[in-house]
Design a protein around this motif. Structure first.
Motif, PDB file in Angstrom:
ATOM      1  N   ASP A 183    -102.355  15.236  69.123  1.00 44.70           N
ATOM      2  CA  ASP A 183    -103.036  14.087  68.509  1.00 44.70           C
ATOM      3  C   ASP A 183    -104.184  13.647  69.412  1.00 44.70           C
ATOM      4  N   THR A 184    -104.140  12.414  69.890  1.00 39.68           N
ATOM      5  CA  THR A 184    -105.245  11.948  70.735  1.00 39.68           C
ATOM      6  C   THR A 184    -104.853  11.947  72.210  1.00 39.68           C
ATOM      7  N   TYR A 222    -110.860  18.858  59.250  1.00 37.71           N
ATOM      8  CA  TYR A 222    -110.875  18.023  60.443  1.00 37.71           C
ATOM      9  C   TYR A 222    -109.806  18.562  61.389  1.00 37.71           C
ATOM     10  N   LYS A 254    -107.420  18.032  63.387  1.00 40.70           N
ATOM     11  CA  LYS A 254    -106.404  17.149  63.934  1.00 40.70           C
ATOM     12  C   LYS A 254    -105.408  17.988  64.732  1.00 40.70           C
ATOM     13  N   LYS A 285    -107.376  17.233  56.298  1.00 35.61           N
ATOM     14  CA  LYS A 285    -106.555  17.347  57.500  1.00 35.61           C
ATOM     15  C   LYS A 285    -105.778  18.664  57.430  1.00 35.61           C
TER      16      LYS A 285
END
Lengths: 252, 252
Positions: free
Chosen positions: A110-111, A158, A160, A196
């Motif tokens: 994730d981040t 994207y 992700k 996504k």
């Protein structure tokens, strides 16, 4: 069997991850389901009636010679840190000849770009010592791994950083994505956002004419089929995503 | 509570059906989850540890005043006939004040255009008497219902008569399908076949930005949201598909 086992744990976020890791361990690394008497040696996650109440759900144990890999999914990323701490503090309840010497913890990136740092924070109260990308606590190595480190370079998607991005990369290698490129583009237009990786999985379900209720069932079938029919694609993904190094360590 | 209950059973194919019927019974018909002591009165499907071994899995009991609707899913269409026969032959094990007086059996129509005839064959050894589209066996009415009787007239979609066709019709009424019409068309081109209702559900997942692992979770959320926000669409679907008549009988 009363000999010494080489036991390693693998903590995962959810059932989806089990559907991905189990076929790899079985078909790429040659593990198989453990017999019931070994399962009975696992002192955690027995709470089958109400798995919601524990951060460790029904374990899956795979074996090869004297090696055992015990996989747990913990029911979501938020519960991974609690589960890791619980496992570390309860190592003494395992029988000595079947006690884990290594704990792999795999989570979606994730981040969180530095999963070692994340694990260091989780384990801070145990004063871990760092060694080769692992954190050593009471002679047990904790090896954190971030899932989703792969590039796909598709303008409709994207990137992700999660499990589904690895599967998206596989679908691309396997050419399903190029066959459905115009669909992906149109879906992006209609949804008015980049897709996504999880959206791509729904397109994969259509492409594969998959009828099951769970997406994780699709992942399992997709990975199993590729391992059988195009193992070179799986090997490429394992290398690119860092998974090979991680799984070598879990099974080493 | 020891008063007389008006108990009706609803036998369903799978968990997906529960995800569809439960919100309808709750939010359209005003039922709610039964308290635990009522659940304990249900003498079937207690085999939680290994639901695979029984054709009747964990029951869901909903109540309203003195009415109870007990839903079972049986784990697939093939097991519906076995489950129905099992229920009919074990009615005596229910406590008398909590004994079912009606058994609804809902199955996907698929290619079986006459579900009453299907039920008649299943129950032939009980010598059922027919009355108002129901089959009466030992004073208990068996009401068969075929899921999927609705038309959608979309050139991209093959009208497979199953639960997902009802949800496809809802997605059309609710205008998601027209918003994604070009995507559906392109997916049909890329897949080189008409889309099935289950394929449309994957497009719905993208349209709704649904992240869950199970498609039935999507169905539940979709139906619940429409009941709250556009009840007229749900009412239209219930009428057109014959579900209203069936559910009125189950709850009547």
């Amino acid at each position: 069997m009363k000999g010494q086992w080489d036991v390693k744990l693998l903590l995962l976020e959810g059932p989806t991850d089990i559907s991905f890791f189990a076929p790899l361990l079985k078909k790429v690394y040659g593990f198989r389901e453990a017999p019931k008497d070994l399962h009975d040696k696992i002192p955690l996650g027995k709470n089958f009636e109400n798995p919601q109440s524990s951060p460790l759900s029904r374990p899956i144990c795979l074996v090869k010679d004297n090696q055992a890999v015990v996989m747990f999914h913990v029911g979501g990323k938020d519960r991974l840190s609690k589960a890791l701490k619980l496992v570390i503090s309860s190592l003494h309840i395992w029988e000595e000849h079947f006690r884990p010497n290594l704990i792999g913890v795999a989570r979606d990136i994730d981040t969180e770009h530095d999963v070692v740092n994340w694990a260091r924070n989780v384990l801070s109260s145990f004063n871990p010592v760092e060694r080769d990308g692992a954190l050593v606590v009471n002679d047990v190595e904790v090896v954190p791994f971030g899932i989703g480190s792969v590039e796909i370079n598709n303008p409709n998607v994207y990137e992700k950083k999660e499990l589904e991005l690895l599967l998206t990369a596989l679908a691309e290698k396997e050419s399903t994505l190029s066959q459905f490129e115009r669909s992906l583009n149109q879906l992006k237009e209609d949804a008015q956002r980049r897709l996504k990786p999880k959206d791509v999985m729904h397109v994969l379900a259509i492409a594969k004419d998959y009828d099951g209720d769970s997406m994780s069932g699709l992942y399992r079938k997709f990975v199993e089929k590729l391992i059988n029919e195009k193992p070179e694609l799986i090997e490429g993904l394992l290398r690119e995503s860092g998974l090979k190094e991680f799984l070598d360590r879990i099974t080493g």
